[in-house]
Design a protein around this motif. Structure first.
Motif, PDB file in Angstrom:
ATOM      1  N   GLU A  87       0.923  -1.423  -0.192  1.00 40.33           N
ATOM      2  CA  GLU A  87       0.556   0.067   0.336  1.00 40.33           C
ATOM      3  C   GLU A  87       1.019   1.304  -0.151  1.00 40.33           C
ATOM      4  OE1 GLU A  87      -2.737  -0.424   3.703  1.00 40.33           O
ATOM      5  OE2 GLU A  87      -3.789  -1.737   2.533  1.00 40.33           O
ATOM      6  N   ARG A  88       2.064   1.326   0.539  1.00 39.88           N
ATOM      7  CA  ARG A  88       2.835   2.349   0.415  1.00 39.88           C
ATOM      8  C   ARG A  88       3.214   2.976  -0.550  1.00 39.88           C
ATOM      9  NH1 ARG A  88       7.024  -0.207   5.438  1.00 39.88           N
ATOM     10  NH2 ARG A  88       5.758  -0.398   6.643  1.00 39.88           N
ATOM     11  N   HIS A  89       3.256   1.601  -1.679  1.00 39.20           N
ATOM     12  CA  HIS A  89       3.423   1.818  -3.637  1.00 39.20           C
ATOM     13  C   HIS A  89       2.324   1.596  -4.457  1.00 39.20           C
ATOM     14  CE1 HIS A  89       7.544   2.271  -1.118  1.00 39.20           C
ATOM     15  NE2 HIS A  89       7.656   1.335  -0.288  1.00 39.20           N
ATOM     16  N   GLY A  90       1.416   1.613  -4.179  1.00 37.78           N
ATOM     17  CA  GLY A  90       0.139   2.312  -5.136  1.00 37.78           C
ATOM     18  C   GLY A  90       0.116   0.652  -5.300  1.00 37.78           C
ATOM     19  N   LEU A  91       0.329  -0.291  -5.095  1.00 37.66           N
ATOM     20  CA  LEU A  91      -0.140  -1.485  -5.119  1.00 37.66           C
ATOM     21  C   LEU A  91      -0.717  -2.133  -3.804  1.00 37.66           C
ATOM     22  CD1 LEU A  91       3.539  -2.973  -6.061  1.00 37.66           C
ATOM     23  CD2 LEU A  91       1.815  -1.821  -7.325  1.00 37.66           C
ATOM     24  N   GLU A  92      -1.772  -3.294  -4.765  1.00 37.87           N
ATOM     25  CA  GLU A  92      -2.986  -4.349  -3.717  1.00 37.87           C
ATOM     26  C   GLU A  92      -2.645  -5.339  -3.745  1.00 37.87           C
ATOM     27  OE1 GLU A  92      -6.391  -2.247  -4.071  1.00 37.87           O
ATOM     28  OE2 GLU A  92      -6.560  -2.576  -5.705  1.00 37.87           O
ATOM     29  N   LEU A  93      -3.291  -6.264  -2.646  1.00 40.43           N
ATOM     30  CA  LEU A  93      -2.966  -6.940  -3.011  1.00 40.43           C
ATOM     31  C   LEU A  93      -4.562  -8.072  -3.590  1.00 40.43           C
ATOM     32  CD1 LEU A  93      -2.210 -10.584  -2.550  1.00 40.43           C
ATOM     33  CD2 LEU A  93      -3.747 -10.718  -0.699  1.00 40.43           C
ATOM     34  N   LYS A  94      -4.161  -7.917  -5.627  1.00 40.73           N
ATOM     35  CA  LYS A  94      -5.191  -9.034  -6.595  1.00 40.73           C
ATOM     36  C   LYS A  94      -5.911  -9.927  -5.577  1.00 40.73           C
ATOM     37  CE  LYS A  94      -4.922  -4.681  -8.221  1.00 40.73           C
ATOM     38  NZ  LYS A  94      -6.204  -3.792  -7.969  1.00 40.73           N
ATOM     39  N   GLU A  95      -5.137 -10.855  -5.495  1.00 37.25           N
ATOM     40  CA  GLU A  95      -5.308 -12.225  -5.410  1.00 37.25           C
ATOM     41  C   GLU A  95      -4.378 -13.215  -4.197  1.00 37.25           C
ATOM     42  OE1 GLU A  95      -6.749 -15.489  -8.499  1.00 37.25           O
ATOM     43  OE2 GLU A  95      -6.149 -13.948  -9.288  1.00 37.25           O
ATOM     44  N   GLN A  96      -4.997 -13.965  -3.832  1.00 29.80           N
ATOM     45  CA  GLN A  96      -4.365 -14.805  -3.002  1.00 29.80           C
ATOM     46  C   GLN A  96      -4.736 -16.263  -2.834  1.00 29.80           C
ATOM     47  OE1 GLN A  96      -3.937 -14.002   1.131  1.00 29.80           O
ATOM     48  NE2 GLN A  96      -4.829 -16.298   1.840  1.00 29.80           N
ATOM     49  N   ILE A  97      -4.285 -16.972  -4.230  1.00 29.88           N
ATOM     50  CA  ILE A  97      -4.502 -18.316  -4.545  1.00 29.88           C
ATOM     51  C   ILE A  97      -3.468 -19.232  -3.736  1.00 29.88           C
ATOM     52  CG2 ILE A  97      -4.170 -20.152  -7.040  1.00 29.88           C
ATOM     53  CD1 ILE A  97      -3.774 -16.961  -8.318  1.00 29.88           C
ATOM     54  N   ASN A  98      -4.418 -20.489  -3.624  1.00 25.54           N
ATOM     55  CA  ASN A  98      -3.426 -21.488  -2.180  1.00 25.54           C
ATOM     56  C   ASN A  98      -3.682 -22.454  -3.264  1.00 25.54           C
ATOM     57  OD1 ASN A  98      -4.908 -20.748   0.141  1.00 25.54           O
ATOM     58  ND2 ASN A  98      -7.120 -21.810  -0.241  1.00 25.54           N
ATOM     59  N   MET A  99      -1.646 -22.738  -2.765  1.00 27.59           N
ATOM     60  CA  MET A  99      -0.820 -23.935  -3.630  1.00 27.59           C
ATOM     61  C   MET A  99      -0.957 -24.891  -3.142  1.00 27.59           C
ATOM     62  SD  MET A  99      -0.730 -21.916  -6.331  1.00 27.59           S
ATOM     63  CE  MET A  99       1.112 -22.292  -7.025  1.00 27.59           C
ATOM     64  N   PRO A 100       0.289 -26.331  -3.592  1.00 32.64           N
ATOM     65  CA  PRO A 100       0.157 -27.304  -3.040  1.00 32.64           C
ATOM     66  C   PRO A 100       1.415 -27.587  -1.681  1.00 32.64           C
ATOM     67  CG  PRO A 100      -0.269 -27.471  -5.641  1.00 32.64           C
ATOM     68  CD  PRO A 100       0.500 -26.062  -5.308  1.00 32.64           C
ATOM     69  N   ALA A 101       0.959 -27.783  -1.014  1.00 33.84           N
ATOM     70  CA  ALA A 101       2.540 -28.150   0.352  1.00 33.84           C
ATOM     71  C   ALA A 101       2.115 -26.322   0.891  1.00 33.84           C
ATOM     72  CB  ALA A 101       3.625 -27.581  -0.688  1.00 33.84           C
ATOM     73  N   ASN A 102       1.072 -26.041   0.572  1.00 33.92           N
ATOM     74  CA  ASN A 102       0.485 -25.472   1.868  1.00 33.92           C
ATOM     75  C   ASN A 102       1.148 -23.879   1.624  1.00 33.92           C
ATOM     76  OD1 ASN A 102      -0.643 -27.255   3.544  1.00 33.92           O
ATOM     77  ND2 ASN A 102       1.330 -27.884   4.198  1.00 33.92           N
ATOM     78  N   ASN A 103       1.275 -23.341   0.035  1.00 33.43           N
ATOM     79  CA  ASN A 103       2.064 -22.208   0.332  1.00 33.43           C
ATOM     80  C   ASN A 103       1.025 -21.604  -0.672  1.00 33.43           C
ATOM     81  OD1 ASN A 103       4.165 -22.954   0.598  1.00 33.43           O
ATOM     82  ND2 ASN A 103       4.770 -24.479  -1.140  1.00 33.43           N
ATOM     83  N   PHE A 104       1.079 -20.092  -1.314  1.00 32.66           N
ATOM     84  CA  PHE A 104       0.352 -19.129  -1.806  1.00 32.66           C
ATOM     85  C   PHE A 104       1.147 -19.122  -2.831  1.00 32.66           C
ATOM     86  CE2 PHE A 104      -0.947 -19.152   2.951  1.00 32.66           C
ATOM     87  CZ  PHE A 104      -2.696 -19.202   2.990  1.00 32.66           C
ATOM     88  N   SER A 105       0.198 -17.992  -3.633  1.00 39.80           N
ATOM     89  CA  SER A 105       0.747 -17.254  -5.105  1.00 39.80           C
ATOM     90  C   SER A 105      -0.152 -15.765  -4.585  1.00 39.80           C
ATOM     91  CB  SER A 105       0.527 -18.050  -6.252  1.00 39.80           C
ATOM     92  OG  SER A 105       1.572 -18.829  -6.704  1.00 39.80           O
ATOM     93  N   LEU A 106       0.570 -14.972  -3.935  1.00 40.85           N
ATOM     94  CA  LEU A 106      -0.149 -13.676  -3.950  1.00 40.85           C
ATOM     95  C   LEU A 106       0.429 -12.914  -4.806  1.00 40.85           C
ATOM     96  CD1 LEU A 106       1.462 -13.277  -0.895  1.00 40.85           C
ATOM     97  CD2 LEU A 106      -0.958 -14.584  -0.590  1.00 40.85           C
TER      98      LEU A 106
END
Length: 218
Positions: free
Chosen positions: A193-212
């Protein structure tokens, strides 16, 4: 036969990193096939390490030009060797890009150069301050409508989503290196947010990881 898990070692050319990379590359490829542009464009990888990921992805996107980068020049020969071995002619030579040094950020191009930027598995060992610099760098280098994809295991609002992630965090913390451990998605959202960006999508991935997936605020 499933390869035994090597001892924890964050060095980009270690057996552990190769093992971890081979586990996540196929699910990540699926996300990239959905998200990357269908027209010719430039794509930047931050902290490319050995180059295993960018060289695995590139043949699936012949219309895209991939740019590996890393702060450690010692990995450049390995990245180039993989590109040659795999005959990936849509991968540029790696460039020195140190997120702690803004003077290096434009080595791969000028402002608004990239349709997408991705970074894989660094926030287990990188301090949250690196996320701040990454968001700042991405805000400068991304084209309008572009995105930054960060992949890895994270805490979510101060909690671990699985027992295995909690154990992994404890293993990292036991190494005695202050910045090692799973970071929180909330903290990445704050620095974005400090740099004008925001989280658009949080995708659950295998092995308990995320694609942010981060992009410019609407």
């Amino acid at each position: 036969m499933i390869q035994d898990k090597p001892p924890l070692d964050p060095h980009p050319l270690s057996e552990y990193v190769a093992w971890a990379g081979s586990r996540n590359r196929e699910p990540l490829l699926g996300v990239l096939k959905e998200k990357l542009p269908k027209d010719p464009a430039n794509v930047l990888e931050l902290a490319s390490g050995s180059g295993m990921h960018i060289n695995y992805f590139a043949p699936h996107f012949e219309h895209l030009h991939f740019h590996p980068s890393d702060k450690d020049r010692e990995v450049f020969d390995n990245i180039k060797k993989l590109s040659i071995d795999h005959k990936n002619d849509n991968i540029a030579d790696p460039v020195h890009l140190d997120l702690t040094d803004p003077e290096t950020w434009f080595n791969p191009g000028n402002e608004d150069s990239f349709a997408a930027i991705f970074c894989i598995n660094i926030f287990q060992v990188a301090p949250i301050s690196i996320a701040d610099r990454m968001m700042e760098c991405a805000s400068l280098l991304l084209q309008e409508g572009g995105f930054l994809l960060i992949y890895g295991p994270f805490q979510v609002e101060g909690t671990f989503t699985t027992d295995s992630n909690k154990e992994f965090h404890q293993t990292l913390s036991s190494a005695g290196v202050s910045e090692w451990g799973l970071k929180d998605v909330v903290d990445l959202k704050k620095v974005a947010e400090r740099h004008g960006l925001e989280l658009k999508e949080q995708i659950n991935m295998p092995a308990n990881n995320f694609s942010l997936i981060f992009g410019r605020k609407d």
